[in-house]
Design a protein around this motif. Sequence first.
Motif, PDB file in Angstrom:
ATOM      1  N   ASP A 182      -2.844  -3.014  -4.956  1.00 28.38           N
ATOM      2  CA  ASP A 182      -1.541  -3.064  -5.467  1.00 28.38           C
ATOM      3  C   ASP A 182      -0.582  -1.933  -4.706  1.00 28.38           C
ATOM      4  O   ASP A 182       0.710  -1.787  -4.970  1.00 28.38           O
ATOM      5  CB  ASP A 182      -1.593  -2.845  -6.889  1.00 28.38           C
ATOM      6  CG  ASP A 182      -2.462  -1.415  -7.372  1.00 28.38           C
ATOM      7  OD1 ASP A 182      -3.162  -1.320  -6.482  1.00 28.38           O
ATOM      8  OD2 ASP A 182      -1.999  -1.080  -8.456  1.00 28.38           O
ATOM      9  N   GLU A 183      -1.239  -1.080  -3.867  1.00 28.16           N
ATOM     10  CA  GLU A 183      -0.473   0.079  -3.188  1.00 28.16           C
ATOM     11  C   GLU A 183      -0.438  -0.319  -1.673  1.00 28.16           C
ATOM     12  O   GLU A 183       0.284   0.660  -1.368  1.00 28.16           O
ATOM     13  CB  GLU A 183      -1.168   1.520  -3.603  1.00 28.16           C
ATOM     14  CG  GLU A 183      -0.995   1.823  -4.921  1.00 28.16           C
ATOM     15  CD  GLU A 183      -1.960   3.118  -5.421  1.00 28.16           C
ATOM     16  OE1 GLU A 183      -2.878   3.203  -4.608  1.00 28.16           O
ATOM     17  OE2 GLU A 183      -1.825   3.549  -6.600  1.00 28.16           O
TER      18      GLU A 183
ATOM     19  N   VAL B  83      -7.001   2.318   0.138  1.00 30.46           N
ATOM     20  CA  VAL B  83      -5.645   2.031  -0.599  1.00 30.46           C
ATOM     21  C   VAL B  83      -5.777   0.705  -1.352  1.00 30.46           C
ATOM     22  O   VAL B  83      -6.261  -0.149  -0.878  1.00 30.46           O
ATOM     23  CB  VAL B  83      -4.579   1.800   0.500  1.00 30.46           C
ATOM     24  CG1 VAL B  83      -3.248   1.645  -0.291  1.00 30.46           C
ATOM     25  CG2 VAL B  83      -4.336   2.924   1.361  1.00 30.46           C
TER      26      VAL B  83
ATOM     27  N   ASP C 282       0.921  -1.324   1.696  1.00 27.75           N
ATOM     28  CA  ASP C 282       2.139  -1.862   2.450  1.00 27.75           C
ATOM     29  C   ASP C 282       2.085  -3.233   2.906  1.00 27.75           C
ATOM     30  O   ASP C 282       1.373  -3.264   3.889  1.00 27.75           O
ATOM     31  CB  ASP C 282       2.707  -0.753   3.377  1.00 27.75           C
ATOM     32  CG  ASP C 282       3.646  -1.315   4.093  1.00 27.75           C
ATOM     33  OD1 ASP C 282       4.243  -2.150   3.941  1.00 27.75           O
ATOM     34  OD2 ASP C 282       3.953  -0.614   5.130  1.00 27.75           O
TER      35      ASP C 282
END
Lengths: 117, 463
Positions: free
Chosen positions: B242-243, B239, B245
Amino acid sequence: MHYLLLLHTSTGSGPQPGTPEFDAEMARWGEVNRELRDAGVVVGASGLHVDATSTLRTRDGEPVLSDGPYAETTELLFSFYVLDVEDLDAAAAWAAKMPSAAYGAIEIRPMVHYEFR
Amino acid sequence: MLATIARRLDGDLALAEDAVQDALLAATVEWGRRGLPEAPGAWLTTAAWHRALDRLRRERTARIHAPSLLPAQESYELEAAFERSAMDDDQLAMLFACCHPALEPRTRLALTLRSVAGLTVAEIARLLLVGEAALERSLVRARRKVRDARIPFRVPPDELLPERLAGVLRVVYLLFTAGHRSSRDDSGIGVDACAEAIRLARLIARLMPDAAETHGLLALLLLTDARRPARLGDDGGLVALDEQDRGRWDAERVAAGDAALAAALRLRPHGPYTVQAAIAATHARAGTFEETDWAAVAALYARLHELEPTPVVGAQPRRRDRPRRRPARRPGAARRARRRRPPRRLRPAPRRPRRAAAARRRRPRGRRGRRRRDRHERQRGRAPRARAPVRPRAERRPPRAAARPRQPRARVRTGVPGGTVRAIQLTGPLSIRTQPCERALPSGSAKLAPARPWIATRPGPPP
């Protein structure tokens, strides 16, 4: 622990005889050798004639002596030291003081201990 | 074993007994999972000793302060102030021996993993993506050299320390990188390697607290490791930053990393690890990707580039330390090559493209040529030869292969075979693009799959 230091250089590198740099280098060698003597770590040492090497091989039981290896080869062995020091770092520290380390190479070979009687 | 532990604990037999019990319990779990270690006795002693220390530490900390009430900074210093144990000193000495410059760089990491971290050869082989037999050989050779050349087991004297410490930190960094890369592996070796790297970084920072980079490396590892829970998606894929969590980032690790970074920033000089840790901390402090202080990130990358002026923050020796691939052409090489050419009569006949082209022009092809040839045949009283219908020119030409989009290229260097690298592609002053690069890549130039830039360090909003 004994270490054999093999001092290599290549033809034409380092200060050339007759120049002030050469005299300065000789003075530094003198200092290093004095320091080595004062530390009492030298087992043996010498400079070597680089152009006068002979090689012996025994072939079919017959000794065959020949000329060389020749000085034209890029790496030439011009000196050696046998030092008795604690460990590799100590041997390397002495090698680092030798002026030729700046333009040549110093091989550090741990010596297998043999008793000669 | 009990005696050893008890003696080391100044005769505190009760604590020693507890520790040995703990160690035996751990052994049943650990040995069941990984198989019997090479020296089970030594393993147990070491494990028991660590557990005794942990207990001592916990008790003492509980007595002096309530740790939860302490700010991270103070607890970091408190931990650092703990007295060093003989065991830790031994580990540090071993680490310096394993990372000695007289050993081949690739072997240093493997030897550290084997002799300091205690991983098995099979585990190391899987971690470093090398063959077991080759690894075993290089380990044997390295151990023999340590013994025969007498590579010292000690923290080197001050005049050698900066260079040697850099070598040790590099190995710990590579250990973490190797673990980080294979953390997708189900075996858990990757996670273990990361934990071990952090443990070693912590050990070095505690025993050598005066060097800024020891704290810098610890901070970098902690801050990077803090992101691990958010790094992999449900499908196991990576991931992008910027994506991710951010709620899943390990807050405790971030705090510990921040504390280590603060310790590093109080000291001088700052090296690449401290700067990279500062970059990681800048990201950690931002609540969202958009809130990131891009100006700070850009400035830090510029500083990093000053410290390590390579397009890639990699792990191998710098290019100038390696021998040149191709020797420079000596002057006069072209002349010598000409002289070496065989005499003219022995040379193969040269192709004469111009004459062939001229012949083609003289013999018109296509419709016009055929009409002329047909007329010629008719004049000689023969029927024109049947011919395939002429297709339009465009149809005859084989379709040209679709132009492939150019792949971005960047120089990639890896430390260990397949070490994770972040390929930083320099596209101009202050615009450095970083791409995650998780695949094993050989050294040298490599193609990078076009991916979203991981960090765009241009000040301002991300592209």
